[in-house]
Scaffold this active site. Structure first.
Site, mmCIF file in Angstrom:
data_model
loop_
_atom_site.group_PDB
_atom_site.id
_atom_site.type_symbol
_atom_site.label_atom_id
_atom_site.label_comp_id
_atom_site.label_asym_id
_atom_site.label_seq_id
_atom_site.Cartn_x
_atom_site.Cartn_y
_atom_site.Cartn_z
ATOM 1 C CD GLU A 41 -20.691 -1.434 -18.654
ATOM 2 O OE1 GLU A 41 -19.982 -2.449 -18.561
ATOM 3 O OE2 GLU A 41 -20.225 -0.264 -18.606
ATOM 4 C CE LYS A 107 -16.516 -4.053 -20.552
ATOM 5 N NZ LYS A 107 -16.726 -3.370 -19.247
ATOM 6 C CB CYS A 141 -17.991 0.039 -20.972
ATOM 7 S SG CYS A 141 -17.457 1.316 -19.792
#
Length: 250
Positions: A41, A107, A141
């Site tokens: 990331e 995300k 994540c």
């Protein structure tokens, strides 16, 4: 058919994005012969809650580097970038194909604990890319903690999680990667950074996990390195036919 996937566990340079890209270029070199390379990331900028100083457009140097690297390696290259678009910021996982195409995933789950949601806009769509017949779900994540969003709808064969996951929560990373693989009968690639920043220490634990929860390959702790594993697609399909868990899913 076996597919080679390389996990690039690395740390961004303290000297800025250009230096980070040169540094990662040196780590990757001429590659490993894999069909897919996965970076952490925000691999070029480092983690940022307020992305204003480092965010770029899709025509910026980081995405250009991903395209160039994919072309040079004749392989797909994926990593997350802080992107500014129409006045909004996105934590965007960019999946670059060797022919110049880029597919993206923004995300979905923003990390409230750090204040990420104050600056970034959450994505709304799942993204599954097709790489030579292998279907890959893109995740970033904190998404790892939300199994409903990543539930396999018989639409992917591997889930990719790129992360800045601190050592203070390392056991959660290790366990959840395996849980996502087992509950979704898929391969999982988890690629974390290493090093230190203002938010904590990152030990890595990048790993490629098989559908039984087994570790196919993993990176050393606190080490910048590339590790490569092979995905046995025939084995995966046989397992799904033998034990059709998804037929009984909610």
């Amino acid at each position: 058919m076996n597919r080679k996937v390389t996990l690039v566990q690395c740390s961004p340079s303290d000297e800025g994005i250009s230096a980070s890209l040169r540094h990662i270029d040196n780590i990757m070199g001429d590659g490993t012969g894999a069909g897919l390379y996965i970076l952490p990331e925000m691999f070029a900028s480092g983690q940022c809650i307020d992305p204003t100083p480092v965010a770029q457009g899709m025509d910026g140097s980081i995405v250009r580097w991903l395209k160039d690297k994919a072309a040079a390696l004749n392989a797909a290259v994926a990593g997350s970038v802080a992107v500014c678009e129409d006045g909004r910021f996105f934590n965007r996982l960019c999946f670059s194909f060797p022919d110049g195409r880029v597919m993206t995933y923004d995300k979905r789950h923003l990390f409230r604990y750090s204040g990420e949601g104050k600056y970034f806009t959450a994505g709304q769509e799942r993204t599954v890319v097709d790489l030579d017949g292998m279907r890959i779900l893109l995740q970033v994540c904190y998404d790892l903690r939300f199994p409903v969003f990543s539930r396999n709808r018989d639409d992917y064969d591997m889930a990719v999680y790129v992360a800045n996951w601190p050592v203070s929560r390392q056991s959660s990373w290790d366990i959840l990667l395996r849980a996502r693989a087992m509950e979704n009968q898929c391969f999982v690639a988890g690629v974390n950074c290493v090093g230190d920043d203002g938010y904590g220490h990152y030990e890595g634990h990048s790993a490629l996990i098989g559908p039984y929860g087994e570790t196919i390959v993993s990176a050393a702790d606190d080490t910048e390195e590339m590790v490569t594993g092979e995905l046995d697609m025939e084995h995966l399909m046989h397992f799904r036919e033998k034990f059709p868990v998804m037929d009984d899913a909610d």
